[in-house]
Design an enzyme around this catalytic site. Structure first.
Site, PDB file in Angstrom:
ATOM      1  N   GLY A 172      11.415   6.371  -1.967  1.00  0.00           N
ATOM      2  CA  GLY A 172      10.866   5.115  -2.478  1.00  0.00           C
ATOM      3  C   GLY A 172      11.653   3.918  -1.975  1.00  0.00           C
ATOM      4  CD1 TRP A 175       5.999   2.843   1.007  1.00  0.00           C
ATOM      5  CD2 TRP A 175       6.860   1.272  -0.320  1.00  0.00           C
ATOM      6  NE1 TRP A 175       4.990   1.958   0.699  1.00  0.00           N
ATOM      7  CE2 TRP A 175       5.491   0.977  -0.111  1.00  0.00           C
ATOM      8  CE3 TRP A 175       7.606   0.416  -1.127  1.00  0.00           C
ATOM      9  CZ2 TRP A 175       4.856  -0.117  -0.679  1.00  0.00           C
ATOM     10  CZ3 TRP A 175       6.985  -0.683  -1.699  1.00  0.00           C
ATOM     11  CH2 TRP A 175       5.628  -0.935  -1.471  1.00  0.00           C
ATOM     12  CG  HIS A 176      11.067  -1.097  -1.469  1.00  0.00           C
ATOM     13  ND1 HIS A 176      10.991   0.075  -2.188  1.00  0.00           N
ATOM     14  CD2 HIS A 176      10.546  -2.066  -2.264  1.00  0.00           C
ATOM     15  CE1 HIS A 176      10.463  -0.174  -3.370  1.00  0.00           C
ATOM     16  NE2 HIS A 176      10.172  -1.453  -3.439  1.00  0.00           N
ATOM     17  N   GLY A 177      11.673  -0.588   3.173  1.00  0.00           N
ATOM     18  CA  GLY A 177      12.062  -1.150   4.458  1.00  0.00           C
ATOM     19  C   GLY A 177      13.024  -0.268   5.217  1.00  0.00           C
ATOM     20  CG  PHE A 180       9.065  -4.765   0.682  1.00  0.00           C
ATOM     21  CD1 PHE A 180      10.198  -4.714   1.471  1.00  0.00           C
ATOM     22  CD2 PHE A 180       9.137  -5.397  -0.551  1.00  0.00           C
ATOM     23  CE1 PHE A 180      11.391  -5.264   1.037  1.00  0.00           C
ATOM     24  CE2 PHE A 180      10.328  -5.942  -0.996  1.00  0.00           C
ATOM     25  CZ  PHE A 180      11.450  -5.881  -0.204  1.00  0.00           C
TER      26      PHE A 180
END
Length: 485
Positions: A318, A321-323, A485
């Site tokens: 997770g 996923w943000h970067g 994002f």
């Protein structure tokens, strides 16, 4: 194009809503699709081909999975192909630069020639529309929703502009009935307008003002303890008001078109555990990670150790996923670690009483996590942590005092008072939404009555909305934080 821009407010939105309500019911989804593509193309026209290609690919895969049968081996093969291609697309655009840079750092340390890769531009919203597409084909595989043959409805679901850029992360199975038959009422439209204005005020009045404070504190080369904590607290409030403001605006726009999207925030900073925090923060993403990643990894079905491992891996991914940055990976690991610890200790994550000690500890963990989430790199994060926990000079540096204004201080105080008031109110209502009501009510005798409290509240919101528009015209462009994002 962003919601908090004059082009959107005074050109795109009025024209779209006018055409939307003038058109017949059968044409509204098509109009929504066209408008959403125009909205996306305002950023870059060339990435529309990728966007449309991902949509067509998942539409076709959905049909193949559906035709193969629920949870059959052929359906599983189609599912793996679909998810594999989706993740490959996301991986290339989001992580190619990071991967090559990391590999080159290792190669140059051994005296080897680095790889040369043309910088890959990240398409706006790709993380959201890829995740939504993946959830659709998984739901078809699981039998949670039938594969749709209506390409217009599916394409409109993927592209619907209120949530396209920064969520919430929607699911086709939750919206398919609304695409087929949704209601349009004056009450729903009015509710949507109010919700949109609330989000706009959060973004322009609070988040944008606090952004200046946070940016300056994180940019200081030698921050004091006071500077570092000011920056951490300013960013903590900025991120909430920015992202929840966007979600409010997206939900409000959806209501104007007859849709009711899921809530994305439920006063997360009142949480008394990290587990509770993730039930209140970015709910559409946290539930997506639970339903499509944590459960796929095995959830809590394969023993205690595997449960802790799955919690940790889910949050680690997770964070990724943000970067594409080690800061996001560490942030995800930080939250995953505490989720596992809370599960191991058997903490009560559904408190019925407010415990100030549990709240303060949880809030501290969240703030500490936001520091590395905000930092551009590990060096900046280390600098901020070093200043925060050296407990040295609590005075603000001269550079900070010279930049800080009375308005910024007042905004920070108002932000936290607002968080405290609505957070405690939500807690003591057991997180139940307030009953729906409208300012205008029909009495038993047929006369019209007014709920003056609601009338004055909406009048204040309208006044602040107008003031926010005036403020917007005087400030520089400030995109929503989750656009990256």
């Amino acid at each position: 194009m962003v919601f908090s821009s004059n082009v959107f407010l005074f050109l795109f939105l009025p024209i779209f809503l006018g055409l939307y309500y003038l058109s017949g019911q059968r044409y509204r989804n098509l109009l929504l699709l066209v408008a959403s593509y125009i909205f996306y193309a305002w950023w870059r026209v060339d990435f529309l081909a990728l966007f449309a290609g991902v949509t067509l690919w998942n539409y076709w895969i959905g049909l193949k999975v559906g035709a193969a049968g629920v949870r059959t081996k052929p359906a599983q093969r189609w599912l793996l192909l679909g998810v594999g291609v989706d993740l490959a697309i996301l991986g290339y655009f989001k992580y190619a630069n990071f991967g090559v840079d990391s590999l080159n750092a290792i190669m140059t340390s051994f005296g080897l020639e680095p790889f040369i890769l043309t910088h890959v531009l990240l398409p706006i919203g790709i993380s959201f529309y890829i995740f939504e597409s993946i959830s659709y084909i998984i739901d078809v595989y699981r039998g949670d929703t039938p594969a749709t043959r209506n390409l217009i409805d599916f394409a409109a679901f993927v592209a619907i502009f209120p949530h396209l850029i920064a969520g919430p992360v929607l699911r086709f199975k939750d919206l398919v009935d609304q695409f087929n038959n949704r209601t349009h009422t004056l009450d729903k439209f009015s509710e949507g307008c109010t919700r949109f204005m609330q989000g706009f005020i959060k973004k322009v009045f609070i988040a944008d003002t606090l952004a200046v404070v946070a940016d300056h504190c994180f940019a200081l080369q030698n921050p004091t303890t006071g500077d570092a904590w000011l920056g951490a607290l300013a960013y903590t409030a900025q991120l909430y008001f920015d992202f929840s403001g966007y979600s409010d605006m997206a939900i409000g726009l959806g209501l104007m078109m007859g849709f009711r999207f899921m809530e994305n925030f439920k006063q997360p900073y009142i949480s008394q555990s990290i587990t509770e925090f993730w039930r209140r923060w970015h709910i559409s993403l946290s539930t997506w990670l639970r339903d499509y990643l944590y459960i796929t990894l095995g959830g809590n079905r394969k023993g205690t150790f595997n449960t802790y491992r799955n919690l940790f891996l889910t949050m680690l991914l997770g964070g990724l996923w943000h970067g594409a940055n080690f800061t996001y990976i560490i942030w995800g690991a930080w939250h995953g670690m505490w989720l596992a610890i809370e599960r191991a200790l058997g903490l009560d994550t559904n408190p019925q009483r407010f415990n100030p000690v549990k709240w303060a500890f949880t809030f501290l963990l969240v703030v500490v996590g936001w520091v590395i989430f905000r930092a551009e790199n590990l060096h900046v994060a280390a600098r901020m942590y070093g200043a925060m926990f050296s407990f040295g000079d609590w005075q603000l540096s001269e550079l900070n005092r010279a930049q800080l204004t009375g308005l910024q201080v007042a905004t920070l105080v108002i932000a936290y008072l607002t968080l405290a008031f609505f957070g405690l109110r939500d807690f003591y209502r057991n997180a139940r939404p307030t009953p729906k009501a409208t300012p205008v009510q029909v009495n038993a005798d047929g006369s019209i009555g007014l709920d003056w409290t609601r009338v004055m509240t909406r009048a204040l919101i309208l006044l602040l909305f107008v003031a926010s528009i005036l403020k917007l015209s005087a400030q520089s462009y400030s995109p929503f934080l989750y656009f990256q994002f």
